[in-house]
Scaffold this active site. Sequence first.
Site, PDB file in Angstrom:
ATOM      1  N   GLY A  54      12.081 -14.379  -9.850  1.00  0.00           N
ATOM      2  CA  GLY A  54      12.252 -14.246  -8.407  1.00  0.00           C
ATOM      3  C   GLY A  54      13.703 -14.131  -7.986  1.00  0.00           C
ATOM      4  O   GLY A  54      14.001 -13.877  -6.818  1.00  0.00           O
ATOM      5  N   TYR A 114      -9.481   4.373   2.882  1.00  0.00           N
ATOM      6  CA  TYR A 114     -10.111   3.299   3.646  1.00  0.00           C
ATOM      7  C   TYR A 114     -11.595   3.585   3.897  1.00  0.00           C
ATOM      8  O   TYR A 114     -12.392   2.656   4.035  1.00  0.00           O
ATOM      9  CB  TYR A 114      -9.368   3.088   4.965  1.00  0.00           C
ATOM     10  CG  TYR A 114      -8.039   2.395   4.777  1.00  0.00           C
ATOM     11  CD1 TYR A 114      -7.955   1.004   4.730  1.00  0.00           C
ATOM     12  CD2 TYR A 114      -6.860   3.131   4.626  1.00  0.00           C
ATOM     13  CE1 TYR A 114      -6.734   0.364   4.545  1.00  0.00           C
ATOM     14  CE2 TYR A 114      -5.640   2.501   4.440  1.00  0.00           C
ATOM     15  CZ  TYR A 114      -5.586   1.119   4.397  1.00  0.00           C
ATOM     16  OH  TYR A 114      -4.372   0.491   4.202  1.00  0.00           O
ATOM     17  N   GLU A 170       1.383   2.035   7.620  1.00  0.00           N
ATOM     18  CA  GLU A 170       1.727   2.822   6.433  1.00  0.00           C
ATOM     19  C   GLU A 170       2.233   4.208   6.808  1.00  0.00           C
ATOM     20  O   GLU A 170       3.159   4.736   6.176  1.00  0.00           O
ATOM     21  CB  GLU A 170       0.509   2.907   5.511  1.00  0.00           C
ATOM     22  CG  GLU A 170       0.191   1.573   4.848  1.00  0.00           C
ATOM     23  CD  GLU A 170      -1.273   1.405   4.479  1.00  0.00           C
ATOM     24  OE1 GLU A 170      -1.982   2.421   4.338  1.00  0.00           O
ATOM     25  OE2 GLU A 170      -1.710   0.238   4.337  1.00  0.00           O
ATOM     26  N   THR A 194      15.608 -11.722  -8.692  1.00  0.00           N
ATOM     27  CA  THR A 194      16.031 -10.322  -8.547  1.00  0.00           C
ATOM     28  C   THR A 194      16.310  -9.896  -7.113  1.00  0.00           C
ATOM     29  O   THR A 194      17.374  -9.328  -6.837  1.00  0.00           O
ATOM     30  CB  THR A 194      15.018  -9.373  -9.222  1.00  0.00           C
ATOM     31  OG1 THR A 194      13.691  -9.695  -8.790  1.00  0.00           O
ATOM     32  CG2 THR A 194      15.085  -9.500 -10.735  1.00  0.00           C
ATOM     33  N   VAL A 213       5.908 -12.132  -2.791  1.00  0.00           N
ATOM     34  CA  VAL A 213       5.008 -12.500  -3.876  1.00  0.00           C
ATOM     35  C   VAL A 213       4.948 -11.360  -4.877  1.00  0.00           C
ATOM     36  O   VAL A 213       4.701 -10.211  -4.508  1.00  0.00           O
ATOM     37  CB  VAL A 213       3.590 -12.797  -3.341  1.00  0.00           C
ATOM     38  CG1 VAL A 213       2.629 -13.064  -4.492  1.00  0.00           C
ATOM     39  CG2 VAL A 213       3.619 -13.995  -2.402  1.00  0.00           C
ATOM     40  N   PHE A 214       5.202 -11.656  -6.150  1.00  0.00           N
ATOM     41  CA  PHE A 214       4.999 -10.673  -7.208  1.00  0.00           C
ATOM     42  C   PHE A 214       3.521 -10.722  -7.595  1.00  0.00           C
ATOM     43  O   PHE A 214       3.046 -11.706  -8.163  1.00  0.00           O
ATOM     44  CB  PHE A 214       5.866 -10.981  -8.426  1.00  0.00           C
ATOM     45  CG  PHE A 214       7.345 -10.828  -8.177  1.00  0.00           C
ATOM     46  CD1 PHE A 214       7.831  -9.978  -7.208  1.00  0.00           C
ATOM     47  CD2 PHE A 214       8.258 -11.529  -8.925  1.00  0.00           C
ATOM     48  CE1 PHE A 214       9.187  -9.824  -6.971  1.00  0.00           C
ATOM     49  CE2 PHE A 214       9.628 -11.390  -8.714  1.00  0.00           C
ATOM     50  CZ  PHE A 214      10.088 -10.533  -7.738  1.00  0.00           C
ATOM     51  N   GLY A 215       2.771  -9.659  -7.280  1.00  0.00           N
ATOM     52  CA  GLY A 215       1.342  -9.656  -7.559  1.00  0.00           C
ATOM     53  C   GLY A 215       0.554  -9.895  -6.290  1.00  0.00           C
ATOM     54  O   GLY A 215       1.081  -9.871  -5.171  1.00  0.00           O
ATOM     55  N   GLY A 261      12.866 -18.423 -11.583  1.00  0.00           N
ATOM     56  CA  GLY A 261      12.513 -17.445 -12.599  1.00  0.00           C
ATOM     57  C   GLY A 261      12.952 -16.049 -12.224  1.00  0.00           C
ATOM     58  O   GLY A 261      14.056 -15.827 -11.698  1.00  0.00           O
ATOM     59  N   HIS A 281       0.825  -1.206   0.000  1.00  0.00           N
ATOM     60  CA  HIS A 281       0.000   0.000   0.000  1.00  0.00           C
ATOM     61  C   HIS A 281       0.863   1.261   0.000  1.00  0.00           C
ATOM     62  O   HIS A 281       0.574   2.230  -0.710  1.00  0.00           O
ATOM     63  CB  HIS A 281      -0.918   0.009   1.220  1.00  0.00           C
ATOM     64  CG  HIS A 281      -2.106  -0.886   1.088  1.00  0.00           C
ATOM     65  ND1 HIS A 281      -3.099  -0.959   2.035  1.00  0.00           N
ATOM     66  CD2 HIS A 281      -2.469  -1.767   0.119  1.00  0.00           C
ATOM     67  CE1 HIS A 281      -4.018  -1.835   1.665  1.00  0.00           C
ATOM     68  NE2 HIS A 281      -3.646  -2.339   0.495  1.00  0.00           N
TER      69      HIS A 281
END
Length: 386
Positions: A267, A98, A140, A269, A377-379, A265, A88
């Site tokens: 991942g 929110y 945040e 990076t 997690v990407f996404g 893959g 976020h």
Amino acid sequence: MLSPSSAATVRATLPAVGAAIGEITERFYARLFAAHPELLRNLFNRGNQASGAQKQALAGSIAAFATMLLEHPDRRPDAMLGRIAHKHASLGIAPEQYEVVHEHLFAAIVEVLGDAVTPEVAAAWDEVYWLMARTLIGLESGLYAESGGGTREWEVVERVPETADVVTLRLRPVDGGPVSGFRAGQYVSVGVDLPDGAHQIRQYSISGAPGAGLRQISVKRIEGEVSAFLHAHAGVGDRLTLSEPYGDLVLDGDDARPLLLASAGIGVTPMVAMLASLAADGHTGPVTVVHGDRSPADHALRADHEQYAGKLADSACHFFYERDAADGARTGLVDLAGIPVPSGTRAYLCGPLPFMRAVRAQLIEKGVAPADIHYEVFGPDLWLAS
């Protein structure tokens, strides 16, 4: 955490809400985007909305949060929500948003569950929502204070092909100002103006060494609007909007404990950035490096992966390829069966969700504590939704 009366109501209604949560989130997003179409064009990932992945992730996080409040009323939810808060913050989510989510989410709950939403039920689930929302707002706020928040324009100064499907982009801030530091493993949100006028945002791990005067990201060509666009069109001189670095998949600096960095893959990076950081710091503890890919030619940043690992005092690399495995590598999917995992290992995982689930299960079988297994997690984070 929950008031006693709300806890009893949530416990009684959780099965019904859980059974309908998929339909609730479907109605929620439909209402939200009808009222605020700019959110779909300029904030939410249109691909994840179309595939249903974002709806599934939202449903999973709500159900998991409510379950945690009931099963562990004395546990602070910060750790559970930390990954969401970092995402976020990278998107610039503001507290007032929110309120917007609350309006349309609760309208969707009433729309789906109808008369079952009594005043008592509404009040109990309202308490759940605001406990989750206020925790996220607080987390945040701290992240914004730490990073400075906001976004800047960056110019591509170098484009380096890594594989047929991966390109590395090196960027410098257009304003010429200083480049803030980051913790190895973190990511930035990258905003791109697409041909249809939408401004879409995606997260990319910083794949260069911490402390460099540039930002470096490596982008894989996939079936997605932003990654496909960047891979095809981003070139020297082009400008992109980047957030400050965020993400909680970071090393904790404890040199005494063994590390395992496992990726598959693209991942790779954050793992390359971690290895670069460990090498620069003169890390002396044991480090096990595991990576899986389709072939050596598809292994992005392979030279950096090997080079940084080779600079460490005590490291071992285990590469798995589905085809064309060279000497020293293994053929097939990643399998930890024959890889030593020392007692007390802290593990960091990044790659497709099935890969991370499989590696996590093997690590636990080898005695690694679940709390010592960290992932990115990407996404949308579908781990909670499973």
